[in-house]
Design a protein around this motif. Structure first.
Motif, PDB file in Angstrom:
ATOM      1  N   MET A   1      -4.616   5.136   2.578  1.00  0.00           N
ATOM      2  CA  MET A   1      -4.849   6.404   1.881  1.00  0.00           C
ATOM      3  C   MET A   1      -4.370   6.303   0.436  1.00  0.00           C
ATOM      4  O   MET A   1      -3.402   5.599   0.150  1.00  0.00           O
ATOM      5  CB  MET A   1      -4.078   7.527   2.584  1.00  0.00           C
TER       6      MET A   1
ATOM      7  N   THR B   1       8.611   3.115  12.727  1.00  0.00           N
ATOM      8  CA  THR B   1       9.538   2.163  12.097  1.00  0.00           C
ATOM      9  C   THR B   1       8.803   0.886  11.706  1.00  0.00           C
ATOM     10  O   THR B   1       7.759   0.557  12.267  1.00  0.00           O
ATOM     11  CB  THR B   1      10.698   1.818  13.069  1.00  0.00           C
TER      12      THR B   1
ATOM     13  N   TYR C   1       0.824  -1.213   0.000  1.00  0.00           N
ATOM     14  CA  TYR C   1       0.000   0.000   0.000  1.00  0.00           C
ATOM     15  C   TYR C   1       0.859   1.264   0.000  1.00  0.00           C
ATOM     16  O   TYR C   1       0.352   2.365  -0.127  1.00  0.00           O
ATOM     17  CB  TYR C   1      -0.943   0.010   1.222  1.00  0.00           C
TER      18      TYR C   1
ATOM     19  N   MET D   1       3.665   7.129   0.058  1.00  0.00           N
ATOM     20  CA  MET D   1       3.761   7.377   1.494  1.00  0.00           C
ATOM     21  C   MET D   1       5.229   7.380   1.957  1.00  0.00           C
ATOM     22  O   MET D   1       5.580   8.080   2.890  1.00  0.00           O
ATOM     23  CB  MET D   1       2.959   6.306   2.237  1.00  0.00           C
TER      24      MET D   1
ATOM     25  N   SER E   1       5.082  -0.700  12.692  1.00  0.00           N
ATOM     26  CA  SER E   1       4.069  -1.206  11.771  1.00  0.00           C
ATOM     27  C   SER E   1       4.005  -2.725  11.834  1.00  0.00           C
ATOM     28  O   SER E   1       5.050  -3.388  11.803  1.00  0.00           O
ATOM     29  CB  SER E   1       4.388  -0.759  10.345  1.00  0.00           C
TER      30      SER E   1
ATOM     31  N   GLY F   1       9.934   6.488   4.354  1.00  0.00           N
ATOM     32  CA  GLY F   1      10.886   5.420   4.307  1.00  0.00           C
ATOM     33  C   GLY F   1      11.104   4.778   5.693  1.00  0.00           C
ATOM     34  O   GLY F   1      10.366   5.019   6.615  1.00  0.00           O
TER      35      GLY F   1
HETATM   36  N1  SAM Z   1       8.787   2.545   7.502  1.00  0.00           N
HETATM   37  C1  SAM Z   1       8.148   2.977   8.675  1.00  0.00           C
HETATM   38  C2  SAM Z   1       6.929   2.135   8.973  1.00  0.00           C
HETATM   39  O1  SAM Z   1       6.492   1.395   8.097  1.00  0.00           O
HETATM   40  O2  SAM Z   1       6.401   2.234  10.071  1.00  0.00           O
HETATM   41  C3  SAM Z   1       7.786   4.443   8.682  1.00  0.00           C
HETATM   42  C4  SAM Z   1       7.250   5.038   7.420  1.00  0.00           C
HETATM   43  S1  SAM Z   1       5.669   4.416   6.923  1.00  0.00           S
HETATM   44  C5  SAM Z   1       5.372   5.357   5.466  1.00  0.00           C
HETATM   45  C6  SAM Z   1       4.616   5.099   8.176  1.00  0.00           C
HETATM   46  C7  SAM Z   1       3.253   4.506   8.295  1.00  0.00           C
HETATM   47  O3  SAM Z   1       2.527   4.795   7.144  1.00  0.00           O
HETATM   48  C8  SAM Z   1       3.245   3.014   8.474  1.00  0.00           C
HETATM   49  O4  SAM Z   1       2.534   2.679   9.658  1.00  0.00           O
HETATM   50  C9  SAM Z   1       2.522   2.512   7.253  1.00  0.00           C
HETATM   51  O5  SAM Z   1       1.731   1.386   7.531  1.00  0.00           O
HETATM   52  C10 SAM Z   1       1.693   3.696   6.870  1.00  0.00           C
HETATM   53  N2  SAM Z   1       1.324   3.752   5.447  1.00  0.00           N
HETATM   54  C11 SAM Z   1       2.121   3.596   4.378  1.00  0.00           C
HETATM   55  N3  SAM Z   1       1.425   3.765   3.231  1.00  0.00           N
HETATM   56  C12 SAM Z   1       0.162   4.042   3.590  1.00  0.00           C
HETATM   57  C13 SAM Z   1      -1.040   4.326   2.880  1.00  0.00           C
HETATM   58  N4  SAM Z   1      -1.089   4.369   1.550  1.00  0.00           N
HETATM   59  N5  SAM Z   1      -2.153   4.569   3.611  1.00  0.00           N
HETATM   60  C14 SAM Z   1      -2.138   4.545   4.961  1.00  0.00           C
HETATM   61  N6  SAM Z   1      -1.041   4.287   5.692  1.00  0.00           N
HETATM   62  C15 SAM Z   1       0.096   4.029   5.021  1.00  0.00           C
END
Ligand code: SAM
Ligand code: SF4
Length: 336
Positions: free
Chosen positions: A198, A104, A36, A331, A127, A76
């Motif tokens: 999102m 993270t 996602y 994201m 996550s 990232g």
């Molecule tokens: N890599 C780290 C992680 O995964 O926790 C930090 C960055 S990540 C972009 C931060 C959060 O954004 C994560 O909890 C991830 O699940 C969420 N995330 C990533 N893409 C997303 C999306 N399209 N919609 C909603 N949440 C999203």
């Protein structure tokens, strides 16, 4: 640089919202490729476009001078950035910072939890979308569940102020694991938040309208097994929290798609290219990298640029609404 935040230097946008929380993306790279969040084959930024750790720290310092009390490091995957601990240590020493948070994927937490705690990190969001190794691998494309679980347990042993799991639920993928994830959080005595997917960046791996699972649906599943009591809890972010009866754990719902929470938005983000994003769901931004590189010693210019940027913070986002702007950023660029 020693300029205290006064009412005239505090960050207030044109709708009267006080910005006291900033999320700094420290890298666009990641060891996972969550379905996602990224496409399978990603092109990452060339190094010269990425802010140095010193440049990121300078921005953190200026935000702190402008009254920001909470800083989250994200990406990232923040823990894959080389030498990240030095940045964490420097930010951890900023005056008047209430919280230093990290989001993270957990893959490096086993080795790094102790150092992060010592550097002043107060809370960690980790996550975790599945407790099944195969599903976990499918959703992250490269992730190793056992390694992440070891990381979560290592962080738990360090007694951070709070740990929270972040789960994105996709229909047909992990929607049958909602209760398992809640039970895992309860077993560790930590919190869990469910985040609606999102529409950031274009993914071809699945159709977001088909996999989309609203938090109202997630909540119904949890309430089929547990009593949830709403909490009037002020946190750094947009979660609405509920206490799980008979447990220390709380469940948060972050529902940017089904419930717009923009009126209380207190935060902005900076991408690792130095683009100050005023809203997660819009493209309004200001280029801080050119200020940092063209005027490296002009702290006042950086302050003024950030303060003036508040004037273009949009009122709200419009995911899936008619004529909504398409956000092309993934994201991992945005910083969650
Ligand atoms: N890599 C780290 C992680 O995964 O926790 C930090 C960055 S990540 C972009 C931060 C959060 O954004 C994560 O909890 C991830 O699940 C969420 N995330 C990533 N893409 C997303 C999306 N399209 N919609 C909603 N949440 C999203
Ligand atoms: Fe990496 Fe986090 Fe994006 Fe997953 S959600 S690909 S772990 S940045």
């Amino acid at each position: 640089m020693n300029i205290a935040a006064t009412p005239s230097t505090a960050l207030i946008d044109k709708y009267g919202r006080h910005i006291d929380y900033v999320r700094l993306s420290v890298t666009d790279r990641c060891d996972f490729r969550c379905v996602y969040c990224m496409s399978e084959k990603m092109t990452f930024l060339p190094r010269n476009q990425v802010l140095s750790l010193e440049e990121i720290f300078k921005v953190a310092q200026v935000f702190n001078q402008l009254g920001v009390r909470k800083i989250r490091l994200t990406g990232g995957e923040p823990l894959v950035r080389s030498n990240i601990l030095s940045l964490v240590q420097n930010i951890g020493k900023l005056p008047n910072l209430d919280e230093l948070l990290i989001t993270t994927n957990g893959s490096h937490l086993e080795q790094m939890s102790a150092d992060l705690k010592a550097a002043g990190v107060t809370r960690i969001n980790i996550s975790l979308d599945s407790l099944n190794a195969a599903t976990f691998r499918e959703m992250t494309r490269t992730g190793d569940l056992a390694q992440v679980l070891r990381g979560i347990e290592a962080a738990k042993a360090r007694n951070f102020k709070a740990l929270r799991l972040n789960a994105v639920i996709l229909k047909g993928r992990n929607d049958h694991e909602i209760l398992d994830l809640v039970h895992y959080a309860m077993q560790l005595g930590i919190n869990i938040a469910f985040i609606e997917e999102m529409p950031l960046g274009e993914v071809t791996e699945h159709d977001r309208l088909e996999t989309s699972c609203s938090n109202d649906e997630v909540r119904r599943v949890i309430e089929s097994a547990h009593n949830l009591t709403p909490l009037d809890m002020k946190t750094a972010g947009p979660s609405r929290y509920y206490q799980l009866e008979g447990s220390e754990s709380r469940v948060g719902f972050i529902s940017p798609v089904s419930h717009n929470f923009c009126e209380s938005c207190n935060r902005v983000r900076m991408t690792v290219e130095g683009r100050l994003l005023l809203c997660l769901g819009n493209e309004h931004s200001v280029d801080l990298r050119s200020v940092l590189r063209e005027h490296p010693d002009d702290v006042h210019l950086l302050q003024e640029t950030i303060r003036n940027a508040m004037d273009i913070k949009p009122l709200r986002h419009y995911f899936y609404e008619k004529d909504a702007p398409q956000v092309v950023r993934f994201m991992n660029m945005t910083g969650g």
